[in-house]
Motif scaffolding. Structure first.
Motif, PDB file in Angstrom:
ATOM      1  N   PRO A   4      73.155  48.300  45.143  1.00 55.33           N
ATOM      2  CA  PRO A   4      71.846  47.791  45.558  1.00 55.33           C
ATOM      3  C   PRO A   4      71.996  46.695  46.602  1.00 55.33           C
ATOM      4  O   PRO A   4      73.012  46.002  46.662  1.00 55.33           O
ATOM      5  CB  PRO A   4      71.247  47.253  44.258  1.00 55.33           C
ATOM      6  N   VAL A   5      70.961  46.549  47.410  1.00 56.55           N
ATOM      7  CA  VAL A   5      70.963  45.557  48.479  1.00 56.55           C
ATOM      8  C   VAL A   5      70.354  44.252  47.966  1.00 56.55           C
ATOM      9  O   VAL A   5      69.191  44.223  47.548  1.00 56.55           O
ATOM     10  CB  VAL A   5      70.184  46.052  49.716  1.00 56.55           C
ATOM     11  N   LEU A   6      71.159  43.210  47.985  1.00 53.29           N
ATOM     12  CA  LEU A   6      70.690  41.869  47.657  1.00 53.29           C
ATOM     13  C   LEU A   6      70.359  41.150  48.948  1.00 53.29           C
ATOM     14  O   LEU A   6      71.232  40.978  49.803  1.00 53.29           O
ATOM     15  CB  LEU A   6      71.758  41.091  46.892  1.00 53.29           C
ATOM     16  N   GLN A   7      69.104  40.750  49.082  1.00 49.10           N
ATOM     17  CA  GLN A   7      68.705  39.982  50.246  1.00 49.10           C
ATOM     18  C   GLN A   7      68.673  38.502  49.880  1.00 49.10           C
ATOM     19  O   GLN A   7      67.944  38.087  48.977  1.00 49.10           O
ATOM     20  CB  GLN A   7      67.346  40.441  50.755  1.00 49.10           C
ATOM     21  N   ILE A   8      69.475  37.740  50.577  1.00 52.25           N
ATOM     22  CA  ILE A   8      69.506  36.288  50.428  1.00 52.25           C
ATOM     23  C   ILE A   8      68.653  35.748  51.562  1.00 52.25           C
ATOM     24  O   ILE A   8      68.999  35.894  52.740  1.00 52.25           O
ATOM     25  CB  ILE A   8      70.952  35.778  50.478  1.00 52.25           C
ATOM     26  N   ILE A   9      67.507  35.180  51.212  1.00 48.45           N
ATOM     27  CA  ILE A   9      66.524  34.779  52.204  1.00 48.45           C
ATOM     28  C   ILE A   9      66.531  33.263  52.353  1.00 48.45           C
ATOM     29  O   ILE A   9      66.265  32.535  51.398  1.00 48.45           O
ATOM     30  CB  ILE A   9      65.118  35.290  51.822  1.00 48.45           C
ATOM     31  N   ILE A  10      66.860  32.817  53.567  1.00 48.21           N
ATOM     32  CA  ILE A  10      66.849  31.391  53.894  1.00 48.21           C
ATOM     33  C   ILE A  10      65.405  30.994  54.146  1.00 48.21           C
ATOM     34  O   ILE A  10      64.770  31.477  55.078  1.00 48.21           O
ATOM     35  CB  ILE A  10      67.719  31.099  55.128  1.00 48.21           C
ATOM     36  N   TRP A  25      77.426  30.050  51.604  1.00 55.41           N
ATOM     37  CA  TRP A  25      78.214  29.902  50.369  1.00 55.41           C
ATOM     38  C   TRP A  25      77.789  30.934  49.343  1.00 55.41           C
ATOM     39  O   TRP A  25      78.635  31.642  48.772  1.00 55.41           O
ATOM     40  CB  TRP A  25      78.052  28.490  49.786  1.00 55.41           C
ATOM     41  N   PHE A  26      76.479  31.044  49.090  1.00 50.99           N
ATOM     42  CA  PHE A  26      76.018  31.953  48.046  1.00 50.99           C
ATOM     43  C   PHE A  26      76.288  33.411  48.419  1.00 50.99           C
ATOM     44  O   PHE A  26      76.665  34.219  47.567  1.00 50.99           O
ATOM     45  CB  PHE A  26      74.534  31.736  47.746  1.00 50.99           C
ATOM     46  N   ALA A  27      76.129  33.761  49.686  1.00 52.11           N
ATOM     47  CA  ALA A  27      76.398  35.138  50.126  1.00 52.11           C
ATOM     48  C   ALA A  27      77.866  35.499  49.903  1.00 52.11           C
ATOM     49  O   ALA A  27      78.178  36.607  49.452  1.00 52.11           O
ATOM     50  CB  ALA A  27      76.016  35.307  51.592  1.00 52.11           C
ATOM     51  N   GLU A  28      78.762  34.584  50.202  1.00 54.71           N
ATOM     52  CA  GLU A  28      80.191  34.846  49.972  1.00 54.71           C
ATOM     53  C   GLU A  28      80.465  35.011  48.482  1.00 54.71           C
ATOM     54  O   GLU A  28      81.241  35.879  48.080  1.00 54.71           O
ATOM     55  CB  GLU A  28      81.042  33.728  50.564  1.00 54.71           C
ATOM     56  N   ARG A  29      79.817  34.194  47.669  1.00 56.86           N
ATOM     57  CA  ARG A  29      79.985  34.316  46.210  1.00 56.86           C
ATOM     58  C   ARG A  29      79.486  35.686  45.746  1.00 56.86           C
ATOM     59  O   ARG A  29      80.116  36.342  44.907  1.00 56.86           O
ATOM     60  CB  ARG A  29      79.212  33.182  45.519  1.00 56.86           C
ATOM     61  N   ALA A  30      78.365  36.133  46.286  1.00 53.10           N
ATOM     62  CA  ALA A  30      77.807  37.432  45.921  1.00 53.10           C
ATOM     63  C   ALA A  30      78.721  38.571  46.369  1.00 53.10           C
ATOM     64  O   ALA A  30      78.910  39.553  45.644  1.00 53.10           O
ATOM     65  CB  ALA A  30      76.413  37.596  46.521  1.00 53.10           C
ATOM     66  N   VAL A  40      71.815  38.751  54.549  1.00 51.68           N
ATOM     67  CA  VAL A  40      71.180  37.441  54.683  1.00 51.68           C
ATOM     68  C   VAL A  40      70.047  37.558  55.701  1.00 51.68           C
ATOM     69  O   VAL A  40      70.254  38.042  56.817  1.00 51.68           O
ATOM     70  CB  VAL A  40      72.191  36.357  55.118  1.00 51.68           C
ATOM     71  N   LEU A  41      68.860  37.136  55.281  1.00 48.50           N
ATOM     72  CA  LEU A  41      67.698  37.090  56.165  1.00 48.50           C
ATOM     73  C   LEU A  41      67.294  35.635  56.333  1.00 48.50           C
ATOM     74  O   LEU A  41      67.227  34.893  55.349  1.00 48.50           O
ATOM     75  CB  LEU A  41      66.514  37.869  55.573  1.00 48.50           C
ATOM     76  N   ASP A  42      66.991  35.243  57.550  1.00 51.84           N
ATOM     77  CA  ASP A  42      66.574  33.877  57.835  1.00 51.84           C
ATOM     78  C   ASP A  42      65.118  33.907  58.290  1.00 51.84           C
ATOM     79  O   ASP A  42      64.796  34.525  59.314  1.00 51.84           O
ATOM     80  CB  ASP A  42      67.478  33.296  58.931  1.00 51.84           C
ATOM     81  N   VAL A  43      64.240  33.289  57.515  1.00 47.20           N
ATOM     82  CA  VAL A  43      62.831  33.258  57.875  1.00 47.20           C
ATOM     83  C   VAL A  43      62.648  32.753  59.313  1.00 47.20           C
ATOM     84  O   VAL A  43      61.782  33.240  60.046  1.00 47.20           O
ATOM     85  CB  VAL A  43      62.036  32.394  56.864  1.00 47.20           C
ATOM     86  N   ALA A  44      63.470  31.822  59.738  1.00 42.08           N
ATOM     87  CA  ALA A  44      63.357  31.271  61.098  1.00 42.08           C
ATOM     88  C   ALA A  44      63.533  32.339  62.171  1.00 42.08           C
ATOM     89  O   ALA A  44      62.950  32.235  63.261  1.00 42.08           O
ATOM     90  CB  ALA A  44      64.378  30.151  61.302  1.00 42.08           C
ATOM     91  N   ASP A  45      64.318  33.374  61.892  1.00 50.24           N
ATOM     92  CA  ASP A  45      64.560  34.424  62.885  1.00 50.24           C
ATOM     93  C   ASP A  45      63.325  35.274  63.164  1.00 50.24           C
ATOM     94  O   ASP A  45      63.280  35.986  64.167  1.00 50.24           O
ATOM     95  CB  ASP A  45      65.696  35.340  62.433  1.00 50.24           C
ATOM     96  N   PHE A  46      62.341  35.240  62.265  1.00 54.15           N
ATOM     97  CA  PHE A  46      61.163  36.096  62.419  1.00 54.15           C
ATOM     98  C   PHE A  46      59.989  35.381  63.090  1.00 54.15           C
ATOM     99  O   PHE A  46      58.991  36.021  63.417  1.00 54.15           O
ATOM    100  CB  PHE A  46      60.758  36.665  61.055  1.00 54.15           C
ATOM    101  N   ALA A  47      60.115  34.076  63.306  1.00 54.88           N
ATOM    102  CA  ALA A  47      59.091  33.283  64.011  1.00 54.88           C
ATOM    103  C   ALA A  47      57.682  33.602  63.516  1.00 54.88           C
ATOM    104  O   ALA A  47      56.773  33.875  64.311  1.00 54.88           O
ATOM    105  CB  ALA A  47      59.208  33.500  65.521  1.00 54.88           C
ATOM    106  N   PRO A 163      83.259  23.655  40.429  1.00 54.41           N
ATOM    107  CA  PRO A 163      83.424  24.814  39.543  1.00 54.41           C
ATOM    108  C   PRO A 163      82.137  25.141  38.780  1.00 54.41           C
ATOM    109  O   PRO A 163      81.815  26.322  38.581  1.00 54.41           O
ATOM    110  CB  PRO A 163      84.548  24.389  38.605  1.00 54.41           C
ATOM    111  N   GLU A 164      81.389  24.123  38.395  1.00 60.29           N
ATOM    112  CA  GLU A 164      80.133  24.356  37.665  1.00 60.29           C
ATOM    113  C   GLU A 164      79.096  25.051  38.551  1.00 60.29           C
ATOM    114  O   GLU A 164      78.359  25.923  38.077  1.00 60.29           O
ATOM    115  CB  GLU A 164      79.573  23.023  37.139  1.00 60.29           C
ATOM    116  N   GLN A 165      79.052  24.698  39.818  1.00 61.83           N
ATOM    117  CA  GLN A 165      78.121  25.356  40.725  1.00 61.83           C
ATOM    118  C   GLN A 165      78.510  26.805  40.964  1.00 61.83           C
ATOM    119  O   GLN A 165      77.646  27.685  41.016  1.00 61.83           O
ATOM    120  CB  GLN A 165      78.035  24.571  42.040  1.00 61.83           C
ATOM    121  N   ASN A 166      79.800  27.069  41.086  1.00 62.21           N
ATOM    122  CA  ASN A 166      80.248  28.464  41.199  1.00 62.21           C
ATOM    123  C   ASN A 166      79.920  29.246  39.938  1.00 62.21           C
ATOM    124  O   ASN A 166      79.491  30.406  40.012  1.00 62.21           O
ATOM    125  CB  ASN A 166      81.750  28.521  41.482  1.00 62.21           C
ATOM    126  N   SER A 167      80.095  28.628  38.776  1.00 62.23           N
ATOM    127  CA  SER A 167      79.762  29.304  37.512  1.00 62.23           C
ATOM    128  C   SER A 167      78.273  29.612  37.429  1.00 62.23           C
ATOM    129  O   SER A 167      77.884  30.687  36.951  1.00 62.23           O
ATOM    130  CB  SER A 167      80.183  28.454  36.314  1.00 62.23           C
TER     131      SER A 167
END
Length: 193
Positions: A4-10, A25-30, A40-47, A163-167
């Motif tokens: 499945p496609v996970l969209q990480i939206i900034i 960071w989160f995209a690399e973890r995913a 990764v989608l950036d709201v700023a890119d869509f103006a 480590p806690e944030q990665n967990s």
């Protein structure tokens, strides 16, 4: 069968924002977790201006090129993680506006949050977003990542997590993956309708 496609939206657009760093960071973890194809989608890119469509988003009768592009992008996803700051104890206007531009494109998608801010880590913004995404028939996870004062952890342009944030990120991804699998028949049916 593809993942499945996970969209990480900034969800922030202001100059000087740290949203792209947090999303990277989160995209690399995913990607390391391996359960999703990550986009990764950036709201700023869509103006996106303040909502400027003459028709209700339920109709999908879009007239503006920016709305059509945003709709097509969001439609590709199977699950969503909003990476967003907290502004004035709530969600920032750019993210709320971007969400409000669409309707059916969000339906039946699991959603979670990587929030950041001061002492609360953006949790008040998450609480403000949960009724919004629920009204759009999205399924919010209980697991989330809240980052208090993350600017201190940005070194040479990259977020250096504890480590806690990665967990916490791993727990979010595990729950999101299970929920995505569970609700995929609903999303598939909606797309076929």
């Amino acid at each position: 069968m593809s993942a499945p496609v996970l969209q990480i939206i900034i969800g922030s657009t202001r100059p000087g924002r740290i949203g792209p760093v947090m999303a990277a960071w989160f995209a690399e973890r995913a990607r390391q977790q391996g359960g999703f194809d990550v986009e990764v989608l950036d709201v700023a890119d869509f103006a996106l201006p303040v909502f400027d469509e003459p028709h209700h988003p339920k109709s999908r009768n879009y007239t503006q090129p920016h709305t059509k592009a945003w709709s097509a992008a969001v439609d590709r996803g199977d699950a969503v993680v909003f990476v967003h700051p907290e502004y004035n104890h709530s969600v920032n206007g750019a993210l709320k506006n971007a969400i409000d531009f669409l309707h059916g494109e969000w339906a039946h998608k699991p959603v979670s949050f990587v929030s950041y801010g001061g002492a609360s880590g953006g949790l008040r913004a998450v609480q403000a977003l949960k009724p919004v995404v629920s009204a759009l028939r999205m399924y919010p996870t209980a697991a989330a990542v809240a980052l208090a004062g993350p600017q201190r952890q940005i070194i040479d342009g990259a977020f250096v997590p504890t480590p806690e944030q990665n967990s916490a990120a791993d727990a979010l991804l595990d729950e999101l993956g299970a929920l995505t699998a569970a609700v995929s028949p609903l999303l598939d049916a909606a797309r076929a309708a």
